[in-house]
Design a protein around this motif. Sequence first.
Motif, PDB file in Angstrom:
ATOM      1  N   GLN A  15       0.799  -1.282   0.087  1.00 11.70           N
ATOM      2  CA  GLN A  15      -0.062  -0.213  -0.019  1.00 11.70           C
ATOM      3  C   GLN A  15       1.033   1.073  -0.129  1.00 11.70           C
ATOM      4  N   ASP A  16       0.612   2.075  -1.003  1.00 10.90           N
ATOM      5  CA  ASP A  16       1.395   3.199  -1.028  1.00 10.90           C
ATOM      6  C   ASP A  16       0.598   4.303  -0.185  1.00 10.90           C
ATOM      7  N   VAL A  17       1.195   4.702   1.035  1.00 16.81           N
ATOM      8  CA  VAL A  17       0.798   5.694   1.969  1.00 16.81           C
ATOM      9  C   VAL A  17       0.234   7.059   1.550  1.00 16.81           C
ATOM     10  N   THR A  18       0.964   7.565   0.543  1.00 15.24           N
ATOM     11  CA  THR A  18       0.712   8.927   0.059  1.00 15.24           C
ATOM     12  C   THR A  18      -0.674   8.883  -0.636  1.00 15.24           C
ATOM     13  N   SER A  19      -0.820   7.834  -1.491  1.00 12.32           N
ATOM     14  CA  SER A  19      -1.969   8.116  -2.609  1.00 12.32           C
ATOM     15  C   SER A  19      -2.963   6.924  -2.333  1.00 12.32           C
ATOM     16  N   ASP A  20      -2.877   5.898  -1.342  1.00 11.90           N
ATOM     17  CA  ASP A  20      -3.760   4.967  -0.953  1.00 11.90           C
ATOM     18  C   ASP A  20      -3.899   3.998  -2.114  1.00 11.90           C
ATOM     19  N   LYS A  22      -3.022   0.447  -3.832  1.00 15.91           N
ATOM     20  CA  LYS A  22      -2.813  -0.812  -3.392  1.00 15.91           C
ATOM     21  C   LYS A  22      -2.562  -1.804  -4.287  1.00 15.91           C
ATOM     22  N   LYS A  47       3.629  -1.515   4.003  1.00 15.55           N
ATOM     23  CA  LYS A  47       3.434   0.028   3.636  1.00 15.55           C
ATOM     24  C   LYS A  47       4.558   0.738   3.133  1.00 15.55           C
TER      25      LYS A  47
END
Length: 80
Positions: A15-20, A22, A47
Amino acid sequence: MKADIHPQYREVVFQDVTSDFKFLTRSTLGSKETIKWEDGSEYPLIKVEISSATHPFYTGQNKVMDTSGRIDKFKRRYTK
């Protein structure tokens, strides 16, 4: 091959935490966090800060900064 020396290769969700953003893939990484995926199964959640959804090269926001004038200096030196 020797038994019990290789890490477990399983499906995980990144999961990319800056753009959500997945995506589900396979990896040897593990995590204590889990997430329920679209197929109804639970997978370990890894993450990350940068993925293809937010990396400047893949999004087209990559810019070349020539702060010291190296490109102009090169053109003056080798243009004939």
